[in-house]
Write an enzyme that holds these catalytic residues in place. Structure first.
Site, PDB file in Angstrom:
ATOM      1  N   HIS A  92     -94.431  86.134  48.745  1.00  0.00           N
ATOM      2  CA  HIS A  92     -94.871  86.674  50.029  1.00  0.00           C
ATOM      3  C   HIS A  92     -96.360  86.434  50.255  1.00  0.00           C
ATOM      4  O   HIS A  92     -96.788  86.231  51.394  1.00  0.00           O
ATOM      5  CB  HIS A  92     -94.541  88.168  50.110  1.00  0.00           C
ATOM      6  CG  HIS A  92     -93.124  88.441  50.475  1.00  0.00           C
ATOM      7  ND1 HIS A  92     -92.766  89.303  51.483  1.00  0.00           N
ATOM      8  CD2 HIS A  92     -91.959  87.933  49.986  1.00  0.00           C
ATOM      9  CE1 HIS A  92     -91.450  89.337  51.596  1.00  0.00           C
ATOM     10  NE2 HIS A  92     -90.938  88.515  50.690  1.00  0.00           N
ATOM     11  N   VAL A 103     -98.169  83.470  53.575  1.00  0.00           N
ATOM     12  CA  VAL A 103     -99.059  83.910  54.657  1.00  0.00           C
ATOM     13  C   VAL A 103    -100.456  83.372  54.362  1.00  0.00           C
ATOM     14  O   VAL A 103    -101.132  83.852  53.455  1.00  0.00           O
ATOM     15  CB  VAL A 103     -99.079  85.445  54.771  1.00  0.00           C
ATOM     16  CG1 VAL A 103     -99.994  85.873  55.917  1.00  0.00           C
ATOM     17  CG2 VAL A 103     -97.670  85.992  55.003  1.00  0.00           C
ATOM     18  N   SER A 147    -104.236  87.838  49.392  1.00  0.00           N
ATOM     19  CA  SER A 147    -104.454  88.700  50.559  1.00  0.00           C
ATOM     20  C   SER A 147    -103.444  89.846  50.613  1.00  0.00           C
ATOM     21  O   SER A 147    -103.743  90.912  51.155  1.00  0.00           O
ATOM     22  CB  SER A 147    -104.388  87.881  51.850  1.00  0.00           C
ATOM     23  OG  SER A 147    -103.160  87.179  51.961  1.00  0.00           O
ATOM     24  N   HIS A 189     -83.601  84.247  43.763  1.00  0.00           N
ATOM     25  CA  HIS A 189     -82.716  85.377  44.074  1.00  0.00           C
ATOM     26  C   HIS A 189     -81.859  85.780  42.882  1.00  0.00           C
ATOM     27  O   HIS A 189     -81.179  86.813  42.944  1.00  0.00           O
ATOM     28  CB  HIS A 189     -81.796  85.025  45.248  1.00  0.00           C
ATOM     29  CG  HIS A 189     -82.511  84.958  46.566  1.00  0.00           C
ATOM     30  ND1 HIS A 189     -81.932  84.413  47.694  1.00  0.00           N
ATOM     31  CD2 HIS A 189     -83.754  85.358  46.937  1.00  0.00           C
ATOM     32  CE1 HIS A 189     -82.785  84.480  48.702  1.00  0.00           C
ATOM     33  NE2 HIS A 189     -83.902  85.050  48.267  1.00  0.00           N
ATOM     34  N   THR A 190     -81.883  84.981  41.819  1.00  0.00           N
ATOM     35  CA  THR A 190     -81.114  85.355  40.631  1.00  0.00           C
ATOM     36  C   THR A 190     -81.667  86.618  39.983  1.00  0.00           C
ATOM     37  O   THR A 190     -80.973  87.293  39.224  1.00  0.00           O
ATOM     38  CB  THR A 190     -81.100  84.202  39.603  1.00  0.00           C
ATOM     39  OG1 THR A 190     -80.177  84.507  38.552  1.00  0.00           O
ATOM     40  CG2 THR A 190     -82.487  83.984  38.997  1.00  0.00           C
ATOM     41  N   ASP A 237     -77.012  89.250  41.575  1.00  0.00           N
ATOM     42  CA  ASP A 237     -75.918  88.689  40.787  1.00  0.00           C
ATOM     43  C   ASP A 237     -75.732  89.558  39.547  1.00  0.00           C
ATOM     44  O   ASP A 237     -76.568  90.411  39.255  1.00  0.00           O
ATOM     45  CB  ASP A 237     -76.136  87.203  40.462  1.00  0.00           C
ATOM     46  CG  ASP A 237     -77.205  86.931  39.411  1.00  0.00           C
ATOM     47  OD1 ASP A 237     -77.356  87.732  38.477  1.00  0.00           O
ATOM     48  OD2 ASP A 237     -77.877  85.893  39.508  1.00  0.00           O
ATOM     49  N   THR A 243     -76.149  89.175  36.482  1.00  0.00           N
ATOM     50  CA  THR A 243     -77.191  89.080  35.453  1.00  0.00           C
ATOM     51  C   THR A 243     -78.555  89.229  36.122  1.00  0.00           C
ATOM     52  O   THR A 243     -79.424  88.361  35.993  1.00  0.00           O
ATOM     53  CB  THR A 243     -77.102  87.737  34.699  1.00  0.00           C
ATOM     54  OG1 THR A 243     -77.205  86.656  35.646  1.00  0.00           O
ATOM     55  CG2 THR A 243     -75.789  87.632  33.951  1.00  0.00           C
ATOM     56  N   ASP A 259     -81.316  82.750  35.523  1.00  0.00           N
ATOM     57  CA  ASP A 259     -80.316  81.750  35.150  1.00  0.00           C
ATOM     58  C   ASP A 259     -79.747  81.120  36.414  1.00  0.00           C
ATOM     59  O   ASP A 259     -80.249  81.341  37.520  1.00  0.00           O
ATOM     60  CB  ASP A 259     -79.213  82.378  34.288  1.00  0.00           C
ATOM     61  CG  ASP A 259     -78.581  83.612  34.948  1.00  0.00           C
ATOM     62  OD1 ASP A 259     -78.536  83.659  36.192  1.00  0.00           O
ATOM     63  OD2 ASP A 259     -78.147  84.514  34.220  1.00  0.00           O
TER      64      ASP A 259
END
Length: 324
Positions: free
Chosen positions: A65, A69, A75, A193-194, A246, A248, A253
């Protein structure tokens, strides 16, 4: 092209074009001023991760994030104050962003050994790198030498630049193309996202956008029922409740891709990338070959963390990360 060659090419380009005398990003930037900085960060994060296993996911998201930006400049760590009444963190797109104080702790420890040498931005990037490695992911070699911003962007700028939670494949590819990522690297960076969870408020956004009763993207009836059960419509606690990304969730992974292929992608982009002909081949490759995913993710991580950085006198080394 081998993703490892891409990483090497990126780092060489940065080193040559910015300078080889400590003026820009390089792998030996702190060799003379704070050679032990990576060891300090790594040693400090070990017990922090053990005491709170959700920290790696939080630090990785924090860096993502920040870098989206106005580039990687720390920042996002700046608190609202009289001079910055509406800081970057006030953006609704930063809902759920946590562990900014962890970077402050690391900064204090680095300052004790190397006063006024290492930027908060580099510490944030190193922390995110360790979050991946210490969760079982690749050990990514990152160039250093970033400076911290002297102006904190407003929440309005963050609102306009950070992607919404229900973004699809088209929007995702546009976002990451701005950082010079290939389609394969864009799919790889989604592999972050894992780690972690998705708040029900974001899941509900996807459920509510169903067309003719059908949710966009691949999803099994059983998983849709699971999402609706765990994130019921009208819940007053949707900002507090969540589902795991997920099974895990504390391990870096390739299960994220296997889940998506199996119709268990939590977010819209997770489900759409399986069906889109531009992204589906990479999804399958990463699901089949974890090492290949790690290589592509490393390349994407270097591109993102090197984007829009301040070097030399373009920025500063803050003494405290939460104030300018």
């Amino acid at each position: 092209m081998d993703p490892r060659a891409i990483v090497a090419g990126i780092s060489l380009l940065l080193f040559i074009s910015i300078g080889a005398r400590g003026e820009g990003l390089s792998y030996n930037f702190y060799e003379a001023s704070c050679a032990q900085v990576e060891d300090i960060v790594r040693a400090a994060l070990g017990p922090i991760f053990l005491s709170d296993p959700t920290t790696p996911a939080a630090l990785l998201r924090l860096m993502f994030h920040d870098c989206q930006v106005q580039g990687c400049d720390a920042s996002i760590l700046v608190d609202s104050s009289e001079g910055y009444a509406s800081s970057e963190m006030a953006s609704g797109r930063n809902f759920g962003v946590r562990k900014r104080e962890t970077i402050g702790i690391l900064k204090t420890m680095v300052e004790a050994e190397c006063p006024k040498q290492v930027s908060c931005t580099d510490i944030l990037v190193l922390a995110a790198r360790e979050a991946v490695a210490m969760s079982g992911g690749p050990e990514i070699k990152v160039p250093l030498g970033r400076r911290d911003s002297i102006v904190a962007p407003s929440s309005k700028l963050a609102d306009s630049l950070l992607p919404e939670a229900n973004i699809g494949v088209d929007g995702t590819l546009q976002v990451f193309a701005k950082f010079g990522m290939t389609i394969e690297e864009s799919v790889a960076i989604l592999g972050a996202h894992t780690l972690g969870v998705t708040h029900c408020s974001n899941v509900l956004n996807r459920l509510n956008e169903a067309e003719d009763g059908q949710i966009k993207g691949t999803i099994t009836p059983g998983f849709e029922a699971f999402l609706r059960l765990n994130c019921p419509q009208g819940s007053l606690a949707s900002n507090l409740t969540f589902v795991l990304n997920d099974p895990t969730t504390a391990t870096f992974d390739n299960h994220y891709y296997n889940n998506a292929i199996g119709g268990r992608g939590v977010l819209r982009v997770d489900a759409e990338m399986v069906m889109d002909p531009r992204t589906a081949p990479a999804v399958q490759q990463f699901a089949d070959n974890e090492d290949y995913f790690f290589e592509a993710f490393s390349s994407a991580f270097v591109k993102l963390s090197s984007s829009g950085v301040l070097i030399g006198d373009q920025g500063v080394v803050r003494e405290g990360c939460n104030a300018i």
